[in-house]
Enzyme design. Structure first.
Site, PDB file in Angstrom:
ATOM      1  N   CYS A 110       0.832  -1.205   0.000  1.00 52.39           N
ATOM      2  CA  CYS A 110       0.000   0.000   0.000  1.00 52.39           C
ATOM      3  C   CYS A 110       0.865   1.252   0.000  1.00 52.39           C
ATOM      4  O   CYS A 110       0.556   2.234  -0.701  1.00 52.39           O
ATOM      5  CB  CYS A 110      -0.938  -0.014   1.207  1.00 52.39           C
ATOM      6  SG  CYS A 110      -0.108  -0.231   2.807  1.00 52.39           S
TER       7      CYS A 110
ATOM      8  N   HIS B 156       2.123   4.942   9.656  1.00 57.12           N
ATOM      9  CA  HIS B 156       1.278   3.825   9.244  1.00 57.12           C
ATOM     10  C   HIS B 156       0.457   3.293  10.413  1.00 57.12           C
ATOM     11  O   HIS B 156       0.970   3.098  11.519  1.00 57.12           O
ATOM     12  CB  HIS B 156       2.141   2.697   8.681  1.00 57.12           C
ATOM     13  CG  HIS B 156       1.417   1.756   7.781  1.00 57.12           C
ATOM     14  ND1 HIS B 156       0.451   0.889   8.233  1.00 57.12           N
ATOM     15  CD2 HIS B 156       1.511   1.550   6.440  1.00 57.12           C
ATOM     16  CE1 HIS B 156      -0.015   0.180   7.209  1.00 57.12           C
ATOM     17  NE2 HIS B 156       0.602   0.568   6.116  1.00 57.12           N
TER      18      HIS B 156
END
Length: 324
Positions: free
Chosen positions: A149, A176
């Site tokens: 991602c 993250h």
């Protein structure tokens, strides 16, 4: 297009949600779902989602299948990839995160599926592709990795910046959200000590695979981009904080970033002051936060959001279409 999903975790379920709720995907048939978890748990986790809320449609078990929003999907609990029978499937979406070698990946050929798309970094893939960065490298490959991602968020931006301004060097930190690779309470986990700490309690400095993947996806920038990660106690929507030194800085960096977003199918830009929850459910690979842009001579700081599940699942579907 006919797809099958192997591994019905966060990405597998998010892919199915998008296929079944977005009219743009009405042409996609989900032929099968395979996961080692009991079907009743798979159905429950699809119906009630802690990030995206309840599924907006009916869900019920139907014999050896799942009836979702008026569609019936076959379900299996086969732990061996090679034992799946998927004749007529265009793309098998491999979402278990367990395919680490080419030998493991090659077993998909026994299933009868035409191609396999792996939802993460994998040494088993023939090529790693990121939409907006190097999708042309796919060629006739039958085993493709959709990278990570963070790589999907970073690579298209780097490619556009390098083409417009020339990147001399750069560093990216991904802020993250915690993931299933971290424990809920302190427990041995992973190959770094801090990954063993409770993910929902502390900010955890660690590594990111994006640095290695950028070298593979954008070889022209190999060795020029470094990266790190800080895992934070949030459940969805991550961010990249990128600092680059440009060979040809533009007169107006914000205007340049706006043009990059307008010309990209996977990058967006916002002028509003937002926090992470404001970007939940966005399908883009990256949403540039233009007010956060800072310029100091040839050095530029760029900040952008990405829904690490919804956006990545959207790219899985886009890439599967290209493969099919």
């Amino acid at each position: 297009m006919r797809i099958a999903i192997n591994g019905f975790g966060r990405i597998g379920r998010t892919v199915l949600r998008q296929v079944l709720t977005d009219p743009a995907h009405a042409d996609i048939e989900v032929a099968a779902i395979n996961d080692i978890a009991p079907p009743e748990i798979c159905a429950y986790l699809l119906k009630y989602d802690s990030v995206y809320g309840p599924f907006p449609g009916s869900i019920a078990l139907d014999g050896d299948g799942l009836s979702v929003a008026g569609r019936r999907i076959a379900m299996t609990t086969q732990p061996d990839l090679g034992q799946l029978r998927l004749a007529g499937v265009d793309v098998l979406m491999e979402c278990t995160g367990k395919i680490d070698t080419r030998a493991q990946a090659e077993r998909f050929r026994e299933t009868g599926a035409a191609r396999m798309l792996i939802s993460g970094p994998s040494d088993g893939a023939e090529v790693t592709c990121v939409l907006g960065a190097n999708e042309a490298a796919m060629g006739a490959a039958r085993i493709v990795s959709n990278a990570s991602c963070t790589t999907n968020a970073l690579a298209p931006l780097l490619k556009a910046l390098d083409a417009a301004c020339g990147i001399e060097r750069g560093h990216m930190t991904t802020v993250h959200v915690y993931t299933g690779s971290q424990p809920m309470v302190d427990a041995p986990r992973g190959d770094t000590l801090v990954r063993s700490r409770a993910g929902a309690v502390s900010m955890v400095p660690t590594t990111t695979s994006a640095t290695r993947l950028i070298d593979a996806v954008l070889p022209a920038l190999a060795g020029r981009i470094t990266g790190a990660a800080v895992r934070v106690p949030a459940i969805s929507v991550s961010a990249i904080d990128l600092t680059v030194t440009l060979a040809r800085p533009p007169a107006d960096m914000t205007a340049m970033l706006r043009r990059i977003a307008e010309g990209s199918p996977v990058i967006a830009a916002i002028d509003d002051a937002c926090v992470s929850t404001d970007l939940r459910g966005r399908p883009e690979s990256l949403i540039l936060a233009l007010p956060e842009t800072l310029v100091s001579g040839p050095q530029v700081r760029i900040f952008g959001w990405y829904d690490n599940e919804w956006g990545f699942a959207a790219r899985m579907i886009d890439m599967a279409r290209r493969m099919a």
